[in-house]
Design a protein around this motif. Structure first.
Motif, PDB file in Angstrom:
ATOM      1  N   GLU A  72       0.833  -1.196   0.000  1.00  0.00           N
ATOM      2  CA  GLU A  72       0.000   0.000   0.000  1.00  0.00           C
ATOM      3  C   GLU A  72       0.872   1.252   0.000  1.00  0.00           C
ATOM      4  N   LYS A  73       0.594   2.179  -0.904  1.00  0.00           N
ATOM      5  CA  LYS A  73       1.404   3.399  -1.032  1.00  0.00           C
ATOM      6  C   LYS A  73       0.722   4.650  -0.478  1.00  0.00           C
ATOM      7  N   SER A  74      -0.523   4.561  -0.095  1.00  0.00           N
ATOM      8  CA  SER A  74      -1.282   5.715   0.369  1.00  0.00           C
ATOM      9  C   SER A  74      -0.720   6.259   1.681  1.00  0.00           C
ATOM     10  N   ASP A  75      -0.652   7.598   1.801  1.00  0.00           N
ATOM     11  CA  ASP A  75      -0.127   8.224   3.015  1.00  0.00           C
ATOM     12  C   ASP A  75      -1.077   8.135   4.206  1.00  0.00           C
ATOM     13  N   ASP A  76      -2.373   7.933   3.964  1.00  0.00           N
ATOM     14  CA  ASP A  76      -3.316   7.848   5.071  1.00  0.00           C
ATOM     15  C   ASP A  76      -3.702   6.401   5.404  1.00  0.00           C
ATOM     16  N   HIS A  77      -2.919   5.450   4.915  1.00  0.00           N
ATOM     17  CA  HIS A  77      -3.176   4.042   5.208  1.00  0.00           C
ATOM     18  C   HIS A  77      -2.915   3.762   6.695  1.00  0.00           C
ATOM     19  N   ARG A  80       0.554   3.417   8.583  1.00  0.00           N
ATOM     20  CA  ARG A  80       1.357   4.572   8.978  1.00  0.00           C
ATOM     21  C   ARG A  80       1.274   4.838  10.475  1.00  0.00           C
TER      22      ARG A  80
END
Length: 85
Positions: A72-77, A80
């Motif tokens: 997963e590359k999303s910053d709000d995953h 994190r």
């Protein structure tokens, strides 16, 4: 300093985890000095423990792999929350 303390703690844990002399006599030669209690009752016990150990090692490997480098590359995953701590 922290590493020296942890090393000392782990060394003492290893010393206290050693089997007592009574348990040592009940174990087969392979497990003497490391295991407490009765020894394995049959060869199936070795197979069961080996399969369980492989499952635990694979689970540890894949959980660390997915934690360190997930797809997963999303910053709000949600990952994190764990990685950024």
């Amino acid at each position: 300093m922290k590493n020296a303390f942890l090393l000392t703690v782990f060394i003492f844990m290893g010393l206290f985890a050693a089997a007592c002399p009574v348990c040592d006599q009940r174990q087969p030669k392979l497990l003497q000095g490391i295991a407490h209690g009765l020894g394995p009752e049959s060869n199936w016990d070795y197979l069961i423990v080996s399969v369980a150990a492989v499952i635990v090692i694979l689970t540890l490997f894949y959980s660390a792999k997915m934690l360190i480098k997930p797809g997963e590359k999303s910053d709000d995953h949600i990952k994190r929350l764990v990685i950024n701590i």
